[in-house]
Design a protein around this motif. Structure first.
Motif, PDB file in Angstrom:
ATOM      1  N   ALA A  32      48.093  25.617   4.951  1.00 24.85           N
ATOM      2  CA  ALA A  32      48.130  24.485   3.793  1.00 24.85           C
ATOM      3  C   ALA A  32      48.338  23.200   3.985  1.00 24.85           C
ATOM      4  O   ALA A  32      48.237  23.196   4.956  1.00 24.85           O
ATOM      5  N   ILE A  33      47.133  23.035   2.992  1.00 27.70           N
ATOM      6  CA  ILE A  33      46.852  20.672   3.407  1.00 27.70           C
ATOM      7  C   ILE A  33      47.675  20.301   1.982  1.00 27.70           C
ATOM      8  O   ILE A  33      47.682  20.384   1.078  1.00 27.70           O
ATOM      9  N   ILE A  34      47.796  19.378   2.950  1.00 27.03           N
ATOM     10  CA  ILE A  34      48.888  18.146   1.446  1.00 27.03           C
ATOM     11  C   ILE A  34      47.945  17.192   2.044  1.00 27.03           C
ATOM     12  O   ILE A  34      47.546  16.399   2.987  1.00 27.03           O
ATOM     13  N   ALA A  35      47.010  16.622   0.892  1.00 32.02           N
ATOM     14  CA  ALA A  35      45.878  15.662   0.354  1.00 32.02           C
ATOM     15  C   ALA A  35      47.301  14.166   0.178  1.00 32.02           C
ATOM     16  O   ALA A  35      47.611  14.098  -0.096  1.00 32.02           O
ATOM     17  N   LYS A  36      46.438  13.093   0.629  1.00 31.46           N
ATOM     18  CA  LYS A  36      46.966  12.141   0.636  1.00 31.46           C
ATOM     19  C   LYS A  36      47.106  11.304  -0.624  1.00 31.46           C
ATOM     20  O   LYS A  36      47.852  10.975  -1.428  1.00 31.46           O
ATOM     21  N   SER A  37      45.877  11.371  -1.433  1.00 30.66           N
ATOM     22  CA  SER A  37      45.662  11.283  -2.793  1.00 30.66           C
ATOM     23  C   SER A  37      44.859  11.920  -3.262  1.00 30.66           C
ATOM     24  O   SER A  37      43.889  13.128  -3.130  1.00 30.66           O
ATOM     25  N   GLN A  38      44.281  11.331  -4.407  1.00 30.29           N
ATOM     26  CA  GLN A  38      43.725  12.173  -5.598  1.00 30.29           C
ATOM     27  C   GLN A  38      41.776  11.853  -5.043  1.00 30.29           C
ATOM     28  O   GLN A  38      40.863  12.593  -5.359  1.00 30.29           O
ATOM     29  N   ALA A  39      42.480  10.839  -4.358  1.00 32.07           N
ATOM     30  CA  ALA A  39      40.913   9.774  -3.362  1.00 32.07           C
ATOM     31  C   ALA A  39      40.386  10.835  -2.403  1.00 32.07           C
ATOM     32  O   ALA A  39      39.657  10.742  -1.701  1.00 32.07           O
ATOM     33  N   ASP A  40      41.703  11.999  -1.547  1.00 35.35           N
ATOM     34  CA  ASP A  40      41.244  12.452  -0.567  1.00 35.35           C
ATOM     35  C   ASP A  40      39.788  12.788  -0.709  1.00 35.35           C
ATOM     36  O   ASP A  40      39.618  13.849  -1.824  1.00 35.35           O
ATOM     37  N   THR A  41      39.208  13.144   0.032  1.00 30.29           N
ATOM     38  CA  THR A  41      37.900  13.722   0.165  1.00 30.29           C
ATOM     39  C   THR A  41      38.183  15.702   0.485  1.00 30.29           C
ATOM     40  O   THR A  41      36.925  15.453   0.324  1.00 30.29           O
ATOM     41  N   ILE A  42      38.869  15.476   1.013  1.00 34.57           N
ATOM     42  CA  ILE A  42      39.670  16.423   1.328  1.00 34.57           C
ATOM     43  C   ILE A  42      39.246  17.939  -0.420  1.00 34.57           C
ATOM     44  O   ILE A  42      38.871  18.863   0.116  1.00 34.57           O
ATOM     45  N   LEU A  43      39.584  17.118  -1.458  1.00 32.34           N
ATOM     46  CA  LEU A  43      39.514  17.839  -2.221  1.00 32.34           C
ATOM     47  C   LEU A  43      37.924  17.978  -2.465  1.00 32.34           C
ATOM     48  O   LEU A  43      37.615  18.697  -4.074  1.00 32.34           O
TER      49      LEU A  43
END
Length: 380
Positions: A32-43
């Motif tokens: 599972a991934i926890i993104a740093k913010s809505q701007a995280d490029t993983i999204l």
């Protein structure tokens, strides 16, 4: 049978994170991934579906991280959770709060804090190398000529100004600017060593085994920052690599570590070491070297049966990150070429494009973003 899953804090050291995700997917590992913010490029990648939470703040706040970990636990339902060592700041935070995260069924796959800092704090590791016969750049007590490198004594500023990074100082004017804007007690000075640039890459198991690989760096962002282009190397099979194997084994180290070395006038110099994921990890992944797999297996993460087989790529392996030229272009600074030149890069551009870390199906949107920003067109 107990199940161990993997948790990844994304948004920093993103190329290393992406390479790690690719290995997890290929090996059938639950993560599972926890993104740093809505701007995280993983999204914007194909791993967006693995994102279970988005941090409330980009600062490392214990309550926030614990909240995100509990979301991941609810999603994955595993017994244990291996937290990937994605960044230096995260690693140090986890070590400082190890007991708290262990109570949340988390595995912190790092050595104890003093050993970690012995390796990661640049002044301490430089001194340790010198004491054990490993060649390091000469320390400079009084700066009278240039270029020189100002290196942080420790990762964090003693004055609470955040993380510190090496600075290459090329002339007297830059030196005056540096001393005016920084506390010199946070730094020590070394001679600047030119020549060929290499990364020695290792995984040291807790049982004493060692897996290694290496790369030759050809293009780098200015100031010794991220690698833009590299190729596989064979120095991990040479005496210089054995010297580091002995060094790390002697200090009781286990885990991942990358050592940057420079070869100048026939001698290798230790520049720095990083005990975490590193940006160009895709190179050894493409080379079939199971550094990540060995790490996961060592801490009980279940893998497919063939995961630990070393199947080296037959030929030269390339790594490229064209997006790494963006900041360079914006700041009007020059890329650093190591034993390579811009014309050679241009002649081999199709091969470099094919090797770009983001020019792949799972990150095509990120690569197309680079194209849209004009980075690729500039080289074409």
């Amino acid at each position: 049978m107990k199940k161990t899953a993997v948790l990844i804090f994304s948004g920093y050291n993103q190329r290393g994170v992406i390479a790690f995700c690719r290995v997890l997917k290929a090996r059938g590992v639950s993560f599972a991934i926890i993104a740093k913010s809505q701007a995280d490029t993983i999204l914007r990648s194909q791993y967006a579906g693995e994102v279970v939470g988005i941090r409330r703040t980009t600062a490392l706040v214990r309550e926030d991280l614990l909240h995100q970990i509990r979301l991941a636990r609810a999603r994955l339902g595993a017994d244990k959770y291996f937290i990937a060592p994605s960044t230096e700041a995260l690693n140090r935070f986890l070590l400082a709060n190890r007991q708290v995260f262990t109570l949340e069924d988390c595995i912190i796959p790092l050595v104890e804090e003093n050993i970690y800092r012995q390796l990661s704090d640049k002044f301490r590791f430089t001194a340790y190398c010198r004491e054990h016969g490993v060649r390091v750049p000469q320390q400079i007590d009084t700066v009278t000529s240039f270029p020189v490198v100002a290196k942080p004594r420790e990762y964090w500023s003693r004055q609470g100004k955040g993380a510190l990074y090496p600075v290459i100082i090329n002339n007297a004017a830059s030196y005056a600017d540096f001393t005016a804007n920084n506390d010199e007690s946070d730094y020590f000075y070394q001679e600047f060593v030119g020549g060929q640039s290499f990364y020695l890459l290792y995984y040291f198991t807790r049982g004493g085994k060692v897996l290694s690989y290496s790369q030759k760096n050809l293009i780098q962002q200015p100031g010794g920052k991220s690698v833009v282009a590299a190729v596989s190397s064979n120095i991990h099979g040479q005496a210089i690599s054995a010297q580091y194997t002995e060094l790390f084994s002697g200090m009781g180290y286990f885990g991942l570590v990358m050592v940057e070395v420079k070869r100048y006038q026939g001698e290798y110099y230790m520049i720095e070491a990083n005990p975490r994921l590193w940006g160009p990890s895709q190179l050894f992944v493409d080379a079939g070297c199971p550094l990540f797999e060995s790490y996961l297996s060592d801490f009980g993460v279940p893998l497919r049966a063939d995961s630990l087989q070393h199947q080296p790529y037959d030929g030269e392996v390339r790594y490229c990150w064209l997006g790494g030229t963006a900041d360079t272009d914006a700041s009007q600074t020059e890329l650093t070429f190591h034993d390579y030149d811009r014309l050679s890069f241009m002649k081999q551009l199709p091969e470099w494009l094919a090797a770009d870390v983001y020019n792949r199906p799972d990150t095509k949107k990120l690569f197309m973003g680079e194209v849209g920003n004009g980075i690729v067109q500039e080289w074409v």
